[in-house]
Motif scaffolding. Sequence first.
Motif, short mmCIF file in Angstrom:
data_model
loop_
_atom_site.label_atom_id
_atom_site.label_comp_id
_atom_site.label_asym_id
_atom_site.label_seq_id
_atom_site.Cartn_x
_atom_site.Cartn_y
_atom_site.Cartn_z
N MET A 1 46.83 -18.22 21.32
CA MET A 1 46.12 -18.53 22.17
C MET A 1 47.14 -19.23 23.03
SD MET A 1 42.53 -18.89 21.01
CE MET A 1 41.06 -20.06 20.89
N ILE A 2 46.39 -20.17 24.32
CA ILE A 2 47.41 -20.72 24.95
C ILE A 2 46.29 -23.07 24.76
CG2 ILE A 2 48.45 -19.29 26.22
CD1 ILE A 2 46.86 -19.45 28.24
N LEU B 1 42.34 -24.73 24.04
CA LEU B 1 42.99 -23.39 23.82
C LEU B 1 42.11 -22.20 24.44
CD1 LEU B 1 43.66 -24.25 20.16
CD2 LEU B 1 45.02 -24.40 21.61
N LEU B 2 42.60 -21.56 24.89
CA LEU B 2 41.94 -20.56 25.55
C LEU B 2 42.61 -19.21 24.77
CD1 LEU B 2 40.38 -19.63 27.48
CD2 LEU B 2 42.14 -19.78 29.36
N ASN B 3 41.94 -18.52 24.95
CA ASN B 3 42.11 -17.34 24.73
C ASN B 3 43.08 -16.45 25.42
OD1 ASN B 3 42.71 -14.25 23.82
ND2 ASN B 3 41.38 -13.90 22.60
N PRO B 4 44.23 -16.35 26.26
CA PRO B 4 44.95 -15.69 27.28
C PRO B 4 44.25 -14.21 27.59
CG PRO B 4 46.58 -15.47 26.07
CD PRO B 4 45.55 -15.93 24.76
N PRO C 1 40.88 -25.74 45.59
CA PRO C 1 42.56 -26.09 45.98
C PRO C 1 43.10 -26.21 44.70
CG PRO C 1 42.04 -27.98 46.47
CD PRO C 1 40.55 -26.36 46.51
N ASP C 2 41.63 -26.55 43.59
CA ASP C 2 42.28 -26.77 42.30
C ASP C 2 42.47 -25.77 41.55
OD1 ASP C 2 42.12 -29.11 42.28
OD2 ASP C 2 39.47 -29.04 42.21
N THR C 3 43.59 -25.27 40.31
CA THR C 3 43.26 -24.15 39.49
C THR C 3 41.81 -23.67 38.41
OG1 THR C 3 45.77 -24.57 39.92
CG2 THR C 3 44.81 -23.03 37.88
N THR C 4 41.68 -22.57 39.41
CA THR C 4 40.41 -21.95 39.12
C THR C 4 40.73 -20.61 38.18
OG1 THR C 4 39.48 -22.91 40.62
CG2 THR C 4 37.79 -20.99 39.57
N ILE C 5 40.65 -20.86 36.69
CA ILE C 5 40.79 -19.70 36.10
C ILE C 5 39.32 -18.81 35.97
CG2 ILE C 5 41.30 -18.84 33.64
CD1 ILE C 5 43.21 -20.90 33.57
N THR C 6 39.64 -17.44 36.06
CA THR C 6 37.70 -16.96 36.06
C THR C 6 38.27 -16.23 34.79
OG1 THR C 6 37.92 -16.69 38.52
CG2 THR C 6 36.51 -15.33 37.06
#
Length: 78
Positions: A1-2, A13-16, A26-31
């Motif tokens: 996890m990160i 925590l996110l499972n990468p 412009p904001d960091t967006t994770i899909t």
Amino acid sequence: MITLTHFNNRSFLLNPFLIEQVESLPDTTITLTNGKKLIVKESPEEVGRIMAAFLKKISLISGLAAEEGVHRCSKAEQ
């Protein structure tokens, strides 16, 4: 996890392995692979560095475990 940070300054925590893409919109967006989108404080470059460090870490751990197993087999033969 990160570990990443929501905009309310709360860490999570996110499972990468669930990350499909990271964009600056412009904001960091994770899909994620399930289509869910997360907006985080870290830049896309920071997310990349965090992911790379995680992947190196798990490679090192599995590499050490394999090396230790080989070492044990060598001692058993003696």
